[in-house]
Design a protein around this motif. Structure first.
Motif, PDB file in Angstrom:
ATOM      1  N   GLU A 225       0.859  -1.198   0.000  1.00 14.91           N
ATOM      2  CA  GLU A 225       0.000   0.000   0.000  1.00 14.91           C
ATOM      3  C   GLU A 225       0.888   1.238   0.000  1.00 14.91           C
ATOM      4  N   ASP A 226       1.012   1.859  -1.142  1.00 15.68           N
ATOM      5  CA  ASP A 226       1.865   3.048  -1.265  1.00 15.68           C
ATOM      6  C   ASP A 226       0.967   4.272  -1.076  1.00 15.68           C
ATOM      7  N   SER A 227       1.021   4.876   0.133  1.00 17.47           N
ATOM      8  CA  SER A 227       0.189   6.080   0.320  1.00 17.47           C
ATOM      9  C   SER A 227       1.048   7.324   0.365  1.00 17.47           C
ATOM     10  N   ALA A 228       1.736   7.574  -0.743  1.00 17.32           N
ATOM     11  CA  ALA A 228       2.622   8.735  -0.830  1.00 17.32           C
ATOM     12  C   ALA A 228       1.849  10.050  -0.689  1.00 17.32           C
ATOM     13  N   TYR A 229       0.547  10.037  -1.010  1.00 18.93           N
ATOM     14  CA  TYR A 229      -0.220  11.295  -0.970  1.00 18.93           C
ATOM     15  C   TYR A 229      -1.112  11.381   0.261  1.00 18.93           C
ATOM     16  N   HIS A 230      -0.839  10.515   1.230  1.00 19.87           N
ATOM     17  CA  HIS A 230      -1.601  10.562   2.470  1.00 19.87           C
ATOM     18  C   HIS A 230      -1.426  11.945   3.116  1.00 19.87           C
ATOM     19  N   ARG A 256       4.761   5.121   3.463  1.00 17.76           N
ATOM     20  CA  ARG A 256       4.378   6.541   3.498  1.00 17.76           C
ATOM     21  C   ARG A 256       5.618   7.425   3.411  1.00 17.76           C
ATOM     22  N   THR A 257       5.391   8.716   3.213  1.00 16.42           N
ATOM     23  CA  THR A 257       6.524   9.618   3.017  1.00 16.42           C
ATOM     24  C   THR A 257       6.204  11.029   3.515  1.00 16.42           C
ATOM     25  N   PHE A 258       7.232  11.769   3.873  1.00 20.47           N
ATOM     26  CA  PHE A 258       7.074  13.189   4.202  1.00 20.47           C
ATOM     27  C   PHE A 258       7.396  14.079   3.002  1.00 20.47           C
ATOM     28  N   SER A 259       7.681  13.452   1.862  1.00 25.78           N
ATOM     29  CA  SER A 259       8.093  14.244   0.695  1.00 25.78           C
ATOM     30  C   SER A 259       6.994  15.162   0.202  1.00 25.78           C
ATOM     31  N   LYS A 260       5.767  14.669   0.157  1.00 25.46           N
ATOM     32  CA  LYS A 260       4.700  15.468  -0.452  1.00 25.46           C
ATOM     33  C   LYS A 260       4.075  16.423   0.564  1.00 25.46           C
ATOM     34  N   MET A 266      14.023  16.636   2.128  1.00 26.81           N
ATOM     35  CA  MET A 266      14.350  15.890   3.344  1.00 26.81           C
ATOM     36  C   MET A 266      14.496  14.407   3.048  1.00 26.81           C
ATOM     37  N   LYS A 267      13.684  13.970   2.076  1.00 27.68           N
ATOM     38  CA  LYS A 267      13.732  12.577   1.611  1.00 27.68           C
ATOM     39  C   LYS A 267      13.580  11.592   2.772  1.00 27.68           C
ATOM     40  N   LEU A 268      12.490  11.747   3.492  1.00 22.85           N
ATOM     41  CA  LEU A 268      12.219  10.819   4.594  1.00 22.85           C
ATOM     42  C   LEU A 268      10.902  10.086   4.342  1.00 22.85           C
TER      43      LEU A 268
HETATM   44  C1  LIG Z   1       3.184   6.955  -5.641  1.00 21.68           C
HETATM   45  C2  LIG Z   1       4.536   7.388  -5.180  1.00 21.68           C
HETATM   46  N1  LIG Z   1       5.247   6.569  -4.404  1.00 21.68           N
HETATM   47  C3  LIG Z   1       6.472   6.899  -3.974  1.00 21.68           C
HETATM   48  C4  LIG Z   1       7.051   8.099  -4.312  1.00 21.68           C
HETATM   49  C5  LIG Z   1       8.448   8.370  -3.817  1.00 21.68           C
HETATM   50  O1  LIG Z   1       8.582   9.494  -3.077  1.00 21.68           O
HETATM   51  P1  LIG Z   1       9.726   9.696  -1.988  1.00 21.68           P
HETATM   52  O2  LIG Z   1      10.798   8.671  -2.252  1.00 21.68           O
HETATM   53  O3  LIG Z   1      10.208  11.074  -2.181  1.00 21.68           O
HETATM   54  O4  LIG Z   1       9.094   9.427  -0.687  1.00 21.68           O
HETATM   55  C6  LIG Z   1       6.354   8.999  -5.125  1.00 21.68           C
HETATM   56  C7  LIG Z   1       6.943  10.277  -5.551  1.00 21.68           C
HETATM   57  O5  LIG Z   1       6.522  10.918  -6.454  1.00 21.68           O
HETATM   58  C8  LIG Z   1       5.055   8.633  -5.568  1.00 21.68           C
HETATM   59  O6  LIG Z   1       4.327   9.426  -6.365  1.00 21.68           O
END
Ligand SMILES: Cc1ncc(COP(=O)(O)O)c(C=O)c1O
Length: 434
Positions: A225-230, A256-260, A266-268
């Motif tokens: 479950e990739d919730s990058a936009y959570h 999950r990620t803090f990127s968005k 920060m790339k965390l």
């Molecule tokens: C669906 C999805 N997963 C993962 C990532 C990876 O992001 P990051 O490695 O910066 O957390 C992105 C970045 O665009 C994304 O859109």
């Protein structure tokens, strides 16, 4: 004499990233409106909040030294505990209900590293990953490196179609490949590239479907479950995660990620993994980098604890909701004459709009639309990149558009230029076929 370089087979079978040329183009020609790059809004990046947190950490010499030292491979324990507490709050469970998951939480260098490591831990050449059609195209790269087969399964306006996923499993079983299926990869919240979310009523059945096929296969098939936009929902509260339907960690891997929501610089990122995967992922991560930036982890821990992260995300939601509205209304306006031939998604969060043209239009780099867009001064990501190569040749009539980077005026101008390029392309196709 110069000797040839014998690259590894894994390197040789990995294609160059599909959109690096687009990034270069956007930098070289600043007059172009880029509806392509998956960057975040530049003006909202949290400079003051971050400066303040960094000063606080470094203002205290022992804390500063601790932050500037290596950390552990799994990552800062206090931060991992906070992340699990936040999952408890999100899902309205009693405090401490997910406590055992803290030891299964791994901080990574972006969620990109987490999903890469999952692939590395599970996949041998010939193994199978079922992905959404369309999917996050960047994940197709690591799959190629592993020599894995990426097989696509369709979505509709409610996300992954469960009957079609069932049929995909049936087909793989019939061809004798079920023993090679290791993973189902989904982006259930405001997906990249479509902006579509998985409907609430499909969530539990999806987890159950993957479990049932795992039983049938006789080995664990995971649901990634990739919730990058959570965090980036603009209308209503977030739906429950798939992970919350499997908190003991049998089937679901949460990334999950803090990127968005905070800063891609920060790339965390982090993952909450099923118990059986933690050691494997940590061993591999140890080989990659020992551990993710300790300083960044301490900084993010601080902004989570002092409430500034949540305040920032609240503001950001307002910014992106405004951009989304501006972009959608510009598309409505400029594509009005083409309404019966062009469709696009209306995201309730995230950063992407997915556009579909008549099948006769090739949106690829070498096709007529991309050429016209370059003349008009607008770029997008050709949709073909977001489709896994199996079971049939990918469709070529889609575009991924993003409203993350341009300001509202540029978004309106980008929509106008795109509509003009589409109108000309369709008129030419009509003339050619008439
Ligand atoms: C669906 C999805 N997963 C993962 C990532 C990876 O992001 P990051 O490695 O910066 O957390 C992105 C970045 O665009 C994304 O859109």
């Amino acid at each position: 004499m110069t000797r040839p370089i014998h690259l590894s087979a894994a390197t040789a079978r990995t294609s160059a990233p599909s959109i690096s040329s687009l990034m270069k183009l956007a930098i070289e020609r600043p007059e172009i409106v880029s509806l392509a790059a998956g960057f975040v809004d530049q003006q909202s990046l949290p400079v003051a909040t971050t400066a303040h947190a960094a000063a606080q950490i470094l203002g205290d010499a022992p804390a500063g030294r601790a932050a500037l030292q290596y950390g552990t491979t799994i990552g800062d324990e206090a931060l991992r505990a906070i992340l699990i507490e936040r999952l408890e709050v999100q899902h309205g469970v009693t405090p401490g209900a997910y406590r055992r998951a803290v030891d299964r939480t791994v901080l990574t260098t972006g969620s990109a590293q987490l999903i890469y490591l999952v692939g590395e831990a599970l996949l041998d050449p010939g193994d199978i990953v079922i992905v959404e059609a369309p999917t996050y195209f960047v994940f197709l790269g690591p799959l190629e490196t592993r020599g894995a087969r990426a097989i696509r399964s369709p979505i509709d306006e409610k996300g992954l179609k469960l009957d079609a996923l069932e049929a995909t499993f049936d087909r793989l079983k019939a061809e004798g490949s079920l023993d090679r299926v290791k993973l189902v990869y989904t982006i259930p919240e405001h997906s990249n590239p479509t902006g579509i979310s998985l409907a609430a009523e499909r969530r539990r059945p999806l987890v159950e479907l993957v479990r049932r096929w795992s039983d049938e296969a006789g080995h664990r098939i995971f649901l990634l479950e990739d919730s990058a936009y959570h965090g980036l929902s603009y209308e209503q509260a977030e739906t429950e995660s798939l992970w919350s339907l499997d908190p003991e960690g049998e089937t679901v891997i949460l990334a999950r990620t803090f990127s968005k929501t905070y800063s891609p610089g920060m790339k965390l990122g982090y993952g909450v993994l099923p118990g059986g995967l933690v050691d494997a992922v940590l061993t591999l991560k140890g080989n990659h980098d020992f551990g993710t930036s300790n300083f960044v982890q301490k900084l993010v821990r601080l902004v989570l604890a002092n409430g500034e992260y949540d305040q920032h995300v609240e503001r950001l939601r307002g910014v992106y909701a405004g951009k989304r509205d501006a972009f959608l209304s510009a598309l409505d306006r400029h594509f009005e004459p083409l309404r019966d031939r062009v469709r696009w998604t209306r995201p309730r969060g995230g950063l992407y709009v997915w556009m579909t043209l008549p099948e006769s239009v090739d949106t690829g780099f070498d096709g007529p639309l991309f050429r016209r867009c370059l003349e008009q001064g607008v770029i997008y990501v050709p949709g073909e990149f977001a489709f896994a190569p199996e079971p049939t040749a990918p469709p070529r009539n889609h575009l991924r558009l993003t409203y993350g980077v341009p300001d509202e005026a540029a978004l309106a101008e980008g929509a106008r230029r795109l509509a003009e390029a589409v109108r000309e392309t369709l008129a030419e196709a009509d003339g050619g076929s008439g």
